[in-house]
Design a protein around this motif. Structure first.
Motif, PDB file in Angstrom:
ATOM      1  N   LEU A 132       0.824  -1.208   0.000  1.00 22.89           N
ATOM      2  CA  LEU A 132       0.000   0.000   0.000  1.00 22.89           C
ATOM      3  C   LEU A 132       0.857   1.256   0.000  1.00 22.89           C
ATOM      4  CD1 LEU A 132      -2.688  -1.157   2.591  1.00 22.89           C
ATOM      5  CD2 LEU A 132      -3.082  -0.729   0.166  1.00 22.89           C
ATOM      6  N   SER A 133       1.919   1.236   0.785  1.00 20.97           N
ATOM      7  CA  SER A 133       2.785   2.408   0.901  1.00 20.97           C
ATOM      8  C   SER A 133       3.474   2.741  -0.417  1.00 20.97           C
ATOM      9  CB  SER A 133       3.840   2.159   1.979  1.00 20.97           C
ATOM     10  OG  SER A 133       4.701   3.262   2.115  1.00 20.97           O
ATOM     11  N   SER A 134       3.846   1.727  -1.181  1.00 22.50           N
ATOM     12  CA  SER A 134       4.569   1.944  -2.434  1.00 22.50           C
ATOM     13  C   SER A 134       3.645   2.193  -3.624  1.00 22.50           C
ATOM     14  CB  SER A 134       5.461   0.731  -2.732  1.00 22.50           C
ATOM     15  OG  SER A 134       4.688  -0.443  -2.874  1.00 22.50           O
ATOM     16  N   SER A 135       2.338   2.175  -3.383  1.00 18.42           N
ATOM     17  CA  SER A 135       1.375   2.380  -4.468  1.00 18.42           C
ATOM     18  C   SER A 135       0.982   3.843  -4.588  1.00 18.42           C
ATOM     19  CB  SER A 135       0.118   1.536  -4.225  1.00 18.42           C
ATOM     20  OG  SER A 135       0.440   0.159  -4.145  1.00 18.42           O
ATOM     21  N   ASN A 136       0.827   4.300  -5.828  1.00 17.62           N
ATOM     22  CA  ASN A 136       0.351   5.663  -6.055  1.00 17.62           C
ATOM     23  C   ASN A 136      -1.169   5.742  -6.032  1.00 17.62           C
ATOM     24  OD1 ASN A 136       2.950   6.621  -6.364  1.00 17.62           O
ATOM     25  ND2 ASN A 136       2.950   6.351  -8.598  1.00 17.62           N
ATOM     26  N   ARG A 137      -1.801   4.622  -6.406  1.00 20.03           N
ATOM     27  CA  ARG A 137      -3.262   4.594  -6.460  1.00 20.03           C
ATOM     28  C   ARG A 137      -3.759   3.314  -5.788  1.00 20.03           C
ATOM     29  NH1 ARG A 137      -6.968   4.669 -11.923  1.00 20.03           N
ATOM     30  NH2 ARG A 137      -5.548   2.957 -12.434  1.00 20.03           N
ATOM     31  N   ILE A 138      -4.786   3.449  -4.945  1.00 21.48           N
ATOM     32  CA  ILE A 138      -5.392   2.305  -4.267  1.00 21.48           C
ATOM     33  C   ILE A 138      -6.843   2.200  -4.717  1.00 21.48           C
ATOM     34  CG2 ILE A 138      -6.015   1.271  -2.053  1.00 21.48           C
ATOM     35  CD1 ILE A 138      -3.721   2.843  -0.781  1.00 21.48           C
ATOM     36  N   GLU A 182       1.385  -0.292 -13.188  1.00 21.79           N
ATOM     37  CA  GLU A 182       2.229  -1.153 -12.364  1.00 21.79           C
ATOM     38  C   GLU A 182       2.286  -0.712 -10.905  1.00 21.79           C
ATOM     39  OE1 GLU A 182       6.770  -2.971 -12.458  1.00 21.79           O
ATOM     40  OE2 GLU A 182       5.888  -2.046 -14.247  1.00 21.79           O
ATOM     41  N   ASN A 183       2.172   0.582 -10.659  1.00 22.90           N
ATOM     42  CA  ASN A 183       2.249   1.071  -9.274  1.00 22.90           C
ATOM     43  C   ASN A 183       0.873   1.235  -8.633  1.00 22.90           C
ATOM     44  OD1 ASN A 183       1.426   3.227 -10.783  1.00 22.90           O
ATOM     45  ND2 ASN A 183       3.023   4.646 -10.092  1.00 22.90           N
ATOM     46  N   ASP A 184      -0.143   0.603  -9.209  1.00 24.62           N
ATOM     47  CA  ASP A 184      -1.478   0.577  -8.613  1.00 24.62           C
ATOM     48  C   ASP A 184      -1.589  -0.604  -7.640  1.00 24.62           C
ATOM     49  OD1 ASP A 184      -2.371   2.769 -10.016  1.00 24.62           O
ATOM     50  OD2 ASP A 184      -3.339   1.599 -11.597  1.00 24.62           O
ATOM     51  N   CYS A 185      -2.505  -0.474  -6.682  1.00 22.32           N
ATOM     52  CA  CYS A 185      -2.814  -1.567  -5.760  1.00 22.32           C
ATOM     53  C   CYS A 185      -4.324  -1.721  -5.679  1.00 22.32           C
ATOM     54  CB  CYS A 185      -2.236  -1.282  -4.376  1.00 22.32           C
ATOM     55  SG  CYS A 185      -2.766  -2.475  -3.117  1.00 22.32           S
ATOM     56  N   ILE A 186      -4.789  -2.946  -5.779  1.00 24.41           N
ATOM     57  CA  ILE A 186      -6.217  -3.225  -5.636  1.00 24.41           C
ATOM     58  C   ILE A 186      -6.443  -3.989  -4.335  1.00 24.41           C
ATOM     59  CG2 ILE A 186      -8.267  -4.270  -6.657  1.00 24.41           C
ATOM     60  CD1 ILE A 186      -5.249  -4.099  -8.820  1.00 24.41           C
ATOM     61  N   ILE A 187      -7.370  -3.499  -3.530  1.00 27.36           N
ATOM     62  CA  ILE A 187      -7.844  -4.254  -2.373  1.00 27.36           C
ATOM     63  C   ILE A 187      -9.191  -4.840  -2.772  1.00 27.36           C
ATOM     64  CG2 ILE A 187      -8.539  -4.198   0.047  1.00 27.36           C
ATOM     65  CD1 ILE A 187      -6.792  -1.757   0.424  1.00 27.36           C
TER      66      ILE A 187
END
Length: 284
Positions: A132-138, A182-187
């Motif tokens: 989460l910390s390294s993601s630009n978009r959650i 690539e710098n996105d994160c999906i919860i």
């Protein structure tokens, strides 16, 4: 877990099917009224339950692994005092009183938290916070009952200097997920782990990290995820498993949020303070 590690409540449940009709009647009474039982003599217990003799009580406590009535009551009292594992999950039935339903609901919820305490290791939580910390978009994804948890996650993480996205519209989400970076994160939150609107758009996610909160790590969602928080509640009659699981899911979100705040230091604390101040005009 071996038999010696089981609580009195768990021993009763584990041996319930092997009990006689009178034994099951006694077991039901003990499970529903443990506080009363620890203050009863063996003859009083037999009389209150409506048993023909004390021998049924003797057979009962021996069947669940106790050599004497006193040992049985001491163990039961210890469980109630919190010196052992908390009550096992209890079924809720359509004819339960409000009082019984309330007790079962609270004890099952407490037990669910206890059971998941060891499942979510420090390493697992730290890895989730790192992603989460390294993601630009959650992007917080969930439908139906899971949508409430996804929306809660989006609200919690909005305090950070990141782009946060949540929508209950599956078509809109499909468009967003089509443009993952690539710098996105999906919860992704799905108790079954088999929700098509969640899984299909994520199967080809272009390097974006996927954190799953699901009831089955071997589900379709679990298998395609980078990190899985498995929230698995024992089935109970009135489907309270789905309700109780939401409390655990929210706890995961809050723990990850808190780790990020702690790791962010003074800068994030200032952002959190500013966020709280932005709500001040909404209160008297």
């Amino acid at each position: 877990m071996n038999k010696g590690q089981l609580t009195t409540f768990e021993k009763i449940k584990a041996n319930y099917d092997s009990l006689s009709k009178a034994g099951k009647k006694l077991a039901d009474f003990v499970l529903e009224n443990p506080e009363k039982v620890i203050r009863m003599s063996i003859s009083e217990l037999a009389r209150i339950v409506g048993l023909k003799s004390e021998s049924t009580v003797v057979k009962f406590y021996r069947n669940i692994g106790f050599s004497g009535y006193h040992d049985f009551k001491v163990s039961l009292a210890g469980d109630l005092a919190g010196k052992s594992i908390l009550h096992s999950y209890k079924d809720i039935y359509i004819n339960d009183s409000v009082e019984n339903m309330k007790k079962k609901f609270f004890s099952s919820t407490i037990r669910a938290f206890h059971d998941h305490l060891g499942k979510f290791t420090d390493e697992l939580l730290e890895e989730g916070a790192k992603i989460l910390s390294s993601s630009n978009r959650i992007i917080c994804l969930g439908y139906g009952a899971s949508a409430a948890i996804a929306k809660y996650a989006a609200f919690r993480f909005s305090v950070f200097d990141k782009e946060i996205f949540f929508s209950e519209d599956s078509h809109f989400n499909a468009l967003i997920l089509r443009k993952l970076k690539e710098n996105d994160c999906i919860i992704a939150i799905s108790y079954s782990g088999e929700t098509k609107d969640v899984i299909i758009p994520l199967e080809h996610r272009r390097g974006a990290k996927l954190i799953a909160i699901t009831g089955n790590k071997e589900s379709s969602l679990g298998k395609i995820s980078d990190l899985v928080f498995e929230v698995k509640i024992e089935e109970i009659s009135m489907r309270t498993d789905a309700l109780i699981s939401r409390y655990i899911q929210m706890a995961i979100i809050d723990i990850l949020f808190t780790i990020l705040v702690i790791n962010g230091g003074e800068k994030v604390l200032n952002e959190l303070t500013a966020a709280r101040k932005s709500f001040s005009h909404l209160k008297f």
